[in-house]
Design a protein around this motif. Sequence first.
Motif, PDB file in Angstrom:
ATOM      1  N   MET A 258       0.829  -1.214   0.000  1.00  0.00           N
ATOM      2  CA  MET A 258       0.000   0.000   0.000  1.00  0.00           C
ATOM      3  C   MET A 258       0.859   1.258   0.000  1.00  0.00           C
ATOM      4  O   MET A 258       0.564   2.219  -0.713  1.00  0.00           O
ATOM      5  N   ALA A 259       1.936   1.236   0.778  1.00  0.00           N
ATOM      6  CA  ALA A 259       2.832   2.393   0.807  1.00  0.00           C
ATOM      7  C   ALA A 259       3.479   2.614  -0.554  1.00  0.00           C
ATOM      8  O   ALA A 259       3.593   3.752  -1.032  1.00  0.00           O
ATOM      9  N   ALA A 260       3.903   1.510  -1.207  1.00  0.00           N
ATOM     10  CA  ALA A 260       4.515   1.626  -2.526  1.00  0.00           C
ATOM     11  C   ALA A 260       3.504   2.116  -3.560  1.00  0.00           C
ATOM     12  O   ALA A 260       3.819   2.960  -4.406  1.00  0.00           O
ATOM     13  N   ALA A 261       2.263   1.598  -3.494  1.00  0.00           N
ATOM     14  CA  ALA A 261       1.227   2.025  -4.435  1.00  0.00           C
ATOM     15  C   ALA A 261       0.884   3.499  -4.246  1.00  0.00           C
ATOM     16  O   ALA A 261       0.689   4.245  -5.214  1.00  0.00           O
ATOM     17  N   ALA A 262       0.820   3.949  -2.986  1.00  0.00           N
ATOM     18  CA  ALA A 262       0.529   5.358  -2.715  1.00  0.00           C
ATOM     19  C   ALA A 262       1.653   6.249  -3.220  1.00  0.00           C
ATOM     20  O   ALA A 262       1.410   7.317  -3.803  1.00  0.00           O
ATOM     21  N   SER A 263       2.898   5.804  -3.020  1.00  0.00           N
ATOM     22  CA  SER A 263       4.041   6.604  -3.456  1.00  0.00           C
ATOM     23  C   SER A 263       4.104   6.724  -4.976  1.00  0.00           C
ATOM     24  O   SER A 263       4.424   7.790  -5.511  1.00  0.00           O
ATOM     25  N   ASN A 264       3.791   5.629  -5.674  1.00  0.00           N
ATOM     26  CA  ASN A 264       3.869   5.617  -7.139  1.00  0.00           C
ATOM     27  C   ASN A 264       2.541   5.930  -7.815  1.00  0.00           C
ATOM     28  O   ASN A 264       2.459   5.926  -9.045  1.00  0.00           O
ATOM     29  N   HIS A 265       1.507   6.139  -7.006  1.00  0.00           N
ATOM     30  CA  HIS A 265       0.150   6.401  -7.494  1.00  0.00           C
ATOM     31  C   HIS A 265      -0.294   5.309  -8.459  1.00  0.00           C
ATOM     32  O   HIS A 265      -0.758   5.559  -9.574  1.00  0.00           O
ATOM     33  N   LYS A 266      -0.149   4.067  -8.005  1.00  0.00           N
ATOM     34  CA  LYS A 266      -0.528   2.899  -8.790  1.00  0.00           C
ATOM     35  C   LYS A 266      -1.719   2.206  -8.133  1.00  0.00           C
ATOM     36  O   LYS A 266      -1.885   2.246  -6.912  1.00  0.00           O
ATOM     37  N   ALA A 369      -4.334   5.997  -0.304  1.00  0.00           N
ATOM     38  CA  ALA A 369      -3.826   7.280   0.166  1.00  0.00           C
ATOM     39  C   ALA A 369      -2.589   7.042   1.026  1.00  0.00           C
ATOM     40  O   ALA A 369      -2.443   5.983   1.632  1.00  0.00           O
ATOM     41  N   PRO A 370      -1.679   8.011   1.073  1.00  0.00           N
ATOM     42  CA  PRO A 370      -0.489   7.837   1.911  1.00  0.00           C
ATOM     43  C   PRO A 370      -0.861   7.561   3.363  1.00  0.00           C
ATOM     44  O   PRO A 370      -1.774   8.187   3.916  1.00  0.00           O
ATOM     45  N   GLN A 371      -0.177   6.595   3.965  1.00  0.00           N
ATOM     46  CA  GLN A 371      -0.340   6.225   5.367  1.00  0.00           C
ATOM     47  C   GLN A 371      -1.769   5.770   5.696  1.00  0.00           C
ATOM     48  O   GLN A 371      -2.221   5.902   6.837  1.00  0.00           O
ATOM     49  N   SER A 372      -2.464   5.227   4.698  1.00  0.00           N
ATOM     50  CA  SER A 372      -3.808   4.713   4.964  1.00  0.00           C
ATOM     51  C   SER A 372      -3.726   3.331   5.603  1.00  0.00           C
ATOM     52  O   SER A 372      -2.711   2.636   5.493  1.00  0.00           O
ATOM     53  N   ASN A 373      -4.792   2.908   6.269  1.00  0.00           N
ATOM     54  CA  ASN A 373      -4.846   1.615   6.936  1.00  0.00           C
ATOM     55  C   ASN A 373      -5.329   0.532   5.984  1.00  0.00           C
ATOM     56  O   ASN A 373      -6.045   0.805   5.002  1.00  0.00           O
ATOM     57  N   TRP A 374      -4.992  -0.693   6.313  1.00  0.00           N
ATOM     58  CA  TRP A 374      -5.356  -1.813   5.452  1.00  0.00           C
ATOM     59  C   TRP A 374      -6.776  -2.306   5.692  1.00  0.00           C
ATOM     60  O   TRP A 374      -7.405  -2.878   4.798  1.00  0.00           O
ATOM     61  N   GLU A 375      -7.312  -2.089   6.899  1.00  0.00           N
ATOM     62  CA  GLU A 375      -8.608  -2.663   7.250  1.00  0.00           C
ATOM     63  C   GLU A 375      -9.746  -2.250   6.319  1.00  0.00           C
ATOM     64  O   GLU A 375     -10.555  -3.110   5.915  1.00  0.00           O
TER      65      GLU A 375
END
Length: 412
Positions: A258-266, A369-375
């Motif tokens: 999720m952190a990688a996807a948020a950073s790369n907007h993927k 979104a950056p720093q979003s939760n997985w739940e």
Amino acid sequence: AATHNLLHMQSLQPDLLTAFGMTALAAFTVSWVMWMLGRQHWQQGMSQAVLSTSLFGLAYVFFALQSKLGVVELQATSKTLISAAMAAFTIALQRFRQSTDISRDSATVLLPLLGSLMLAFMLLPKELQAFNRMQTIVTVLQTGYTLSVLYRMRANTPGTGWLLVTVATCVQLLVSLPLAFAGHRPSPTFTADAPIGSLLATWTVCLMLFLKLVVTSIGFLVMQRDRQFALERHKAQLDPLTQLLNRTALVRDMSKLMAAAASNHKPLSVMVLYIDHFKRINDQHGHLVGDQVIRQVAQTLQQQSRGKDIVSRYGGEEFVLVLPDTDPDEAQIAAQRFCRGIRNTPLILESGEKINVTVSVGIYSTVPAPQSNWEPLVAAADAAMYNAKRSGRDRVAVAATSFKPTPAHGAI
């Protein structure tokens, strides 16, 4: 003054019988310690490592005797044993990295041994100095090959043991190289008439050989221990029934994706899969058959997923998959493939009875979104999965408005 200088030089003269005798004793002691501490790793290179250390000890025994008796055959034997010891340790490293190649291992042993024997036959007893120099070249080549094996195994060798073994092997290479050009070597004629630099160098060689032996052995034991700890940590992250990632490992790896996807907007897609009518299977056939169904579904998911996907058992008959860089359409195609693969792979019992298995799948896709939760992602996919169950099972449901594509560059 001349007498004082002579006494000073004689005081520096190494007692090679003692020096190499103590090194041999240390080698045999280390072999015993390695055998005691590493017996559980006997098939993972420890047997070859113990053999290597024992051969080094035997070589130093012959070398110590030769330094006093001056029997050329003893020196040739010690050199041959050193070649065999180095070959055995290189094979130990290959076994540690779970690489078995009979042809390669045979060449690792036979080439240096045949080279040593050929040099002894051609040069001894008249050309002792030339024999020593050529044999040193053989040792340098063997050490270089050992370093190449260590380099290849670095990426898959956790912990500090690899570093200890590599440093010790580099020290051996640095100690061996000057011996190819040294004019004075340890021998019965190596007395106070040798230059003081050669006397000090001989003491240094004796010390380095001792330290190399001890550090290499400790390093190999640490390598075995570190890998065992790594395996145990890895097992703690697996579901014992399916060998898929468990919930703890899912949360850890999903957070990273999720952190990688948020950073790369993927885009990132989450699937929740539920085995249809699983309670009925347990009630009719028993929990052991239910376990077989879970394992078979897990195997199908693992076989048909991509290497970068996360496949986990979330609990009971429920699985969660995380597909990085995957939009809703791609996720739906993958989910339909999973459903088809599971549907077309019925469980056949020992009695011959066939149990047809299907799954319901829910999908949620988003650019996190950056720093979003997985739940929330799992909850949305779980809600979609219940929609698939209510719609008749054995189907895929995609959460509504779960994905917002990135506007094209320059769009308003």
